[in-house]
Enzyme design. Structure first.
Site, PDB file in Angstrom:
ATOM      1  N   GLY A  46      28.617  55.340 -25.594  1.00  0.00           N
ATOM      2  CA  GLY A  46      30.033  55.221 -25.911  1.00  0.00           C
ATOM      3  C   GLY A  46      30.463  53.767 -25.856  1.00  0.00           C
ATOM      4  N   GLN A  51      35.830  46.489 -25.500  1.00  0.00           N
ATOM      5  CA  GLN A  51      34.552  45.977 -24.985  1.00  0.00           C
ATOM      6  C   GLN A  51      33.926  44.952 -25.931  1.00  0.00           C
ATOM      7  OE1 GLN A  51      33.099  50.219 -24.046  1.00  0.00           O
ATOM      8  NE2 GLN A  51      32.002  48.968 -22.570  1.00  0.00           N
ATOM      9  N   CYS A  94      27.902  51.622 -17.689  1.00  0.00           N
ATOM     10  CA  CYS A  94      28.817  51.095 -18.691  1.00  0.00           C
ATOM     11  C   CYS A  94      28.200  49.846 -19.298  1.00  0.00           C
ATOM     12  CB  CYS A  94      30.150  50.762 -18.023  1.00  0.00           C
ATOM     13  SG  CYS A  94      31.353  50.023 -19.139  1.00  0.00           S
ATOM     14  N   LEU A  95      28.309  49.706 -20.614  1.00  0.00           N
ATOM     15  CA  LEU A  95      27.731  48.524 -21.270  1.00  0.00           C
ATOM     16  C   LEU A  95      28.408  47.235 -20.797  1.00  0.00           C
ATOM     17  CD1 LEU A  95      27.236  49.880 -24.915  1.00  0.00           C
ATOM     18  CD2 LEU A  95      25.507  49.567 -23.129  1.00  0.00           C
ATOM     19  N   HIS A 136      35.752  58.409 -19.628  1.00  0.00           N
ATOM     20  CA  HIS A 136      35.290  57.043 -19.330  1.00  0.00           C
ATOM     21  C   HIS A 136      35.826  56.061 -20.385  1.00  0.00           C
ATOM     22  CE1 HIS A 136      31.924  54.091 -18.190  1.00  0.00           C
ATOM     23  NE2 HIS A 136      32.414  53.586 -19.311  1.00  0.00           N
ATOM     24  N   GLU A 137      35.679  56.434 -21.661  1.00  0.00           N
ATOM     25  CA  GLU A 137      36.113  55.528 -22.737  1.00  0.00           C
ATOM     26  C   GLU A 137      37.636  55.418 -22.798  1.00  0.00           C
ATOM     27  OE1 GLU A 137      33.898  53.692 -23.996  1.00  0.00           O
ATOM     28  OE2 GLU A 137      32.212  54.871 -23.271  1.00  0.00           O
ATOM     29  N   HIS A 140      38.878  52.790 -20.587  1.00  0.00           N
ATOM     30  CA  HIS A 140      38.774  51.425 -21.138  1.00  0.00           C
ATOM     31  C   HIS A 140      40.052  51.029 -21.882  1.00  0.00           C
ATOM     32  CE1 HIS A 140      34.774  50.011 -20.228  1.00  0.00           C
ATOM     33  NE2 HIS A 140      34.205  51.105 -20.671  1.00  0.00           N
TER      34      HIS A 140
HETATM   35 ZN    ZN Z   1      32.280  51.748 -20.296  1.00  0.00          ZN
END
Ligand code: ZN
Length: 172
Positions: A46, A51, A94-95, A136-137, A140
């Site tokens: 995701g 991000q 998480c990236l 989660h997204e 963000h």
């Molecule tokens: Zn993330």
């Protein structure tokens, strides 16, 4: 398609609240294509636009297994309209928080309303990993990272590790 640079914590950019988009046009689709390519390249399941430094309420996702056919999902202006009382815990990563993982508790199911890749309104009822990933997204978009759900001490330890790793890279 381009691979975009993924911003990493504790970059303050990740704390910004993303803005709704007016609608889905070719320009936005190009962004979503780039985001998806960036997510696959990382690899991750995701990615939110913030991000990659774009303050738009846009998310891409693919939770299919490697062997499966790719199943890209696009969420524009997503809104969670319902969450279950039942909770579930999953080891999240998480990236933007590289190589850090922690058990996070979230709603087991949720319902999300959004515009898809073609700009059509959709409603999705999600459970399992999809429900977790959506929450989660969505975080963000509000400038929230998964580590914010941890106790202050655990969070501080992770941020310290990340800052150290970034400094080590910067001195190369
Ligand atoms: Zn993330």
């Amino acid at each position: 398609m381009a691979i975009l640079r993924i911003i990493e914590a504790p970059d303050p950019e990740l704390r910004k609240i993303s803005k709704p988009v007016d609608g889905v046009d070719d320009e936005l689709r190009a962004l979503m294509d780039d985001m998806l390519a960036t997510m696959y390249d990382a690899p991750g399941i995701g990615l939110a636009a913030i991000q990659v430094g774009v303050e738009k309420r846009v998310i891409v996702m693919d939770i299919s297994d490697d062997d499966d056919k790719p199943l890209p999902r696009y969420f524009v202006n997503p809104e969670i309209t319902w969450t279950s009382e039942e909770m579930t815990t999953y080891k999240e990563g998480c990236l933007s928080v590289p190589e850090q993982y922690a058990d996070i508790e979230r709603h087991a199911q949720c319902k999300v309303k959004y515009l898809d890749y073609d700009g059509n309104e959709q409603v999705l009822e999600a459970d399992g990993l999809l429900s977790i990933c959506i929450q989660h997204e969505m975080d963000h978009l509000e400038g929230i990272l998964f580590i914010d759900h941890l106790s202050g001490l655990k969070r501080k330890m992770i941020v310290k590790k990340l800052t150290k790793a970034q400094k080590a890279r910067a001195t190369l």
